[in-house]
Scaffold this motif. Structure first.
Motif, PDB file in Angstrom:
ATOM      1  N   ASP A 256      -5.156   8.841  -5.910  1.00 47.92           N
ATOM      2  CA  ASP A 256      -5.420   7.424  -5.655  1.00 47.92           C
ATOM      3  C   ASP A 256      -5.685   7.152  -4.178  1.00 47.92           C
ATOM      4  O   ASP A 256      -6.272   6.129  -3.829  1.00 47.92           O
ATOM      5  CB  ASP A 256      -4.206   6.569  -6.074  1.00 47.92           C
TER       6      ASP A 256
ATOM      7  N   THR B 277       1.245   4.421 -13.301  1.00 43.97           N
ATOM      8  CA  THR B 277       1.236   3.131 -12.610  1.00 43.97           C
ATOM      9  C   THR B 277       1.399   2.018 -13.641  1.00 43.97           C
ATOM     10  O   THR B 277       2.425   1.348 -13.677  1.00 43.97           O
ATOM     11  CB  THR B 277      -0.068   2.956 -11.803  1.00 43.97           C
ATOM     12  N   ILE B 278       0.399   1.826 -14.494  1.00 44.77           N
ATOM     13  CA  ILE B 278       0.562   0.881 -15.602  1.00 44.77           C
ATOM     14  C   ILE B 278       1.554   1.449 -16.611  1.00 44.77           C
ATOM     15  O   ILE B 278       2.453   0.743 -17.082  1.00 44.77           O
ATOM     16  CB  ILE B 278      -0.793   0.581 -16.260  1.00 44.77           C
TER      17      ILE B 278
ATOM     18  N   ILE C 276      -8.763  -6.695  -7.891  1.00 44.98           N
ATOM     19  CA  ILE C 276      -7.553  -5.897  -7.986  1.00 44.98           C
ATOM     20  C   ILE C 276      -7.849  -4.665  -8.820  1.00 44.98           C
ATOM     21  O   ILE C 276      -8.213  -4.765  -9.995  1.00 44.98           O
ATOM     22  CB  ILE C 276      -6.404  -6.707  -8.610  1.00 44.98           C
TER      23      ILE C 276
ATOM     24  N   VAL D  30      -8.951  -1.712 -14.281  1.00 52.16           N
ATOM     25  CA  VAL D  30      -8.228  -0.446 -14.302  1.00 52.16           C
ATOM     26  C   VAL D  30      -9.204   0.668 -13.918  1.00 52.16           C
ATOM     27  O   VAL D  30     -10.326   0.721 -14.420  1.00 52.16           O
ATOM     28  CB  VAL D  30      -7.622  -0.180 -15.689  1.00 52.16           C
TER      29      VAL D  30
ATOM     30  N   CYS E 109      -6.394  -1.055 -10.335  1.00 51.16           N
ATOM     31  CA  CYS E 109      -5.095  -0.503 -10.695  1.00 51.16           C
ATOM     32  C   CYS E 109      -5.254   0.809 -11.442  1.00 51.16           C
ATOM     33  O   CYS E 109      -5.988   0.904 -12.424  1.00 51.16           O
ATOM     34  CB  CYS E 109      -4.325  -1.501 -11.568  1.00 51.16           C
ATOM     35  N   ASP E 110      -4.571   1.836 -10.969  1.00 50.64           N
ATOM     36  CA  ASP E 110      -4.491   3.117 -11.664  1.00 50.64           C
ATOM     37  C   ASP E 110      -3.756   2.933 -12.995  1.00 50.64           C
ATOM     38  O   ASP E 110      -3.007   1.967 -13.173  1.00 50.64           O
ATOM     39  CB  ASP E 110      -3.746   4.106 -10.754  1.00 50.64           C
TER      40      ASP E 110
ATOM     41  N   TYR F 207      -5.340  -2.477  -4.112  1.00 47.02           N
ATOM     42  CA  TYR F 207      -5.233  -1.246  -4.910  1.00 47.02           C
ATOM     43  C   TYR F 207      -3.776  -1.037  -5.291  1.00 47.02           C
ATOM     44  O   TYR F 207      -2.874  -1.160  -4.461  1.00 47.02           O
ATOM     45  CB  TYR F 207      -5.731  -0.017  -4.136  1.00 47.02           C
ATOM     46  N   ILE F 208      -3.561  -0.686  -6.569  1.00 47.68           N
ATOM     47  CA  ILE F 208      -2.228  -0.417  -7.094  1.00 47.68           C
ATOM     48  C   ILE F 208      -2.241   0.981  -7.690  1.00 47.68           C
ATOM     49  O   ILE F 208      -3.052   1.267  -8.574  1.00 47.68           O
ATOM     50  CB  ILE F 208      -1.840  -1.444  -8.183  1.00 47.68           C
ATOM     51  N   GLY F 209      -1.362   1.872  -7.229  1.00 50.21           N
ATOM     52  CA  GLY F 209      -1.405   3.230  -7.743  1.00 50.21           C
ATOM     53  C   GLY F 209      -0.157   4.029  -7.454  1.00 50.21           C
ATOM     54  O   GLY F 209       0.830   3.517  -6.922  1.00 50.21           O
TER      55      GLY F 209
ATOM     56  N   PHE G  73      -9.410  -8.172 -12.451  1.00 46.29           N
ATOM     57  CA  PHE G  73      -8.484  -7.050 -12.582  1.00 46.29           C
ATOM     58  C   PHE G  73      -9.218  -5.933 -13.304  1.00 46.29           C
ATOM     59  O   PHE G  73      -9.751  -6.130 -14.391  1.00 46.29           O
ATOM     60  CB  PHE G  73      -7.236  -7.455 -13.367  1.00 46.29           C
TER      61      PHE G  73
ATOM     62  N   PHE H 202       5.708  -4.748 -11.804  1.00 49.62           N
ATOM     63  CA  PHE H 202       4.563  -5.593 -11.493  1.00 49.62           C
ATOM     64  C   PHE H 202       4.993  -7.009 -11.132  1.00 49.62           C
ATOM     65  O   PHE H 202       4.216  -7.753 -10.515  1.00 49.62           O
ATOM     66  CB  PHE H 202       3.596  -5.619 -12.672  1.00 49.62           C
TER      67      PHE H 202
END
Length: 250
Positions: free
Chosen positions: A186, A32-33, A25, A114, A27-28, A179-181, A112, A221
């Motif tokens: 991204d 995002t975070i 996973i 970043v 993540c940006d 991908y999380i962004g 995970f 999230f």
């Protein structure tokens, strides 16, 4: 202040952790975070010109790489890390559910990681301790000097986030990637992954909808945790938006 090479160490730790992973996973960070884009905050406060027009527009158009964007922008910032962190702390709220996602990944033995175009001095400050991350390196000597970490060699025309993705995939073997962004920058890495989560109404949300890339928009999230605990991503909302979202640096 972060020293050059610390971002490289984070890459190495992430690669080592990947060796027994089933799911990777990525993540940006900014937007995002964190709900706020912290590089945007710094540049809005300390650049005496319209950086969205001068720097971001050419980056979106492909005339500047993300590295050149960050290198040029931070070269005009003359405040050290301690001062910038004091300015950022009131705006560094983490998006709800982030700690739950970290706990889920630990429970499932998922990796995970970043992946950011930001700088180590603030990413390390605001991420939960021990969270692996890859980003550009930087030192301050009256101005910020941004460099690509030695652990992530980026050739002409190559994308930093894609290079990190490729390194981590190579370390895991056959891996399902998420991908999380939120940002336009991204998009190249996101489209290389099996599943994409995009912050709702963000530039990444708009781009995925426009280009027909399967994705799931989210606000918290907790929504991602629910989808991943179910064994995959839900159909979710596949909104088709004609207009762009608020531009960000990464």
């Amino acid at each position: 202040m972060a020293r050059a090479g610390q971002g490289s160490a984070a890459v190495a730790s992430g690669v080592a952790a990947c060796k027994s992973a089933v799911v990777l996973i990525l993540c940006d960070f900014d937007g995002t975070i964190t709900r706020d884009d912290l590089t945007n905050r710094i540049w809005d406060a300390h650049l005496g010109y319209d950086w969205r027009q001068v720097l971001l527009a050419p980056a979106v158009g492909g005339q500047l790489t993300p590295f050149e964007l960050l290198r040029r922008g931070y070269a005009d910032v003359d405040r050290p890390a301690a001062e910038l962190l004091d300015e950022l702390r009131p705006h560094a709220e983490l998006r709800s559910g982030f700690e739950d996602l970290l706990a889920l990944c630990a429970h499932r033995a998922w990796v995970f990681h970043v992946i950011s175009h930001g700088l180590p001095f603030y990413i390390r400050e605001f991420l939960p301790s021990g969270t692996a991350f890859s980003c550009f390196d930087a030192v301050f000597d009256g101005r910020w000097r941004v460099t690509v970490p030695e652990a992530v060699p980026v050739g002409p025309g190559e994308d930093f986030k894609i290079r990190v993705l490729d390194q981590l995939k190579a370390a895991t073997g056959e891996t399902s990637t998420v991908y999380i962004g939120d940002g336009r920058l991204d998009y190249p890495a996101a489209r290389c992954c099996d599943h994409v989560f995009a912050v709702r109404d963000s530039a990444l949300d708009v781009l995925c909808a426009r280009e027909g890339i399967p994705y799931t928009p989210f606000d918290s999230f907790a929504e991602i945790c629910a989808a991943l605990e179910g064994g995959g991503t839900p159909d979710g909302e596949r909104a088709r938006r004609a207009a762009g979202a608020t531009p960000t640096a990464g």
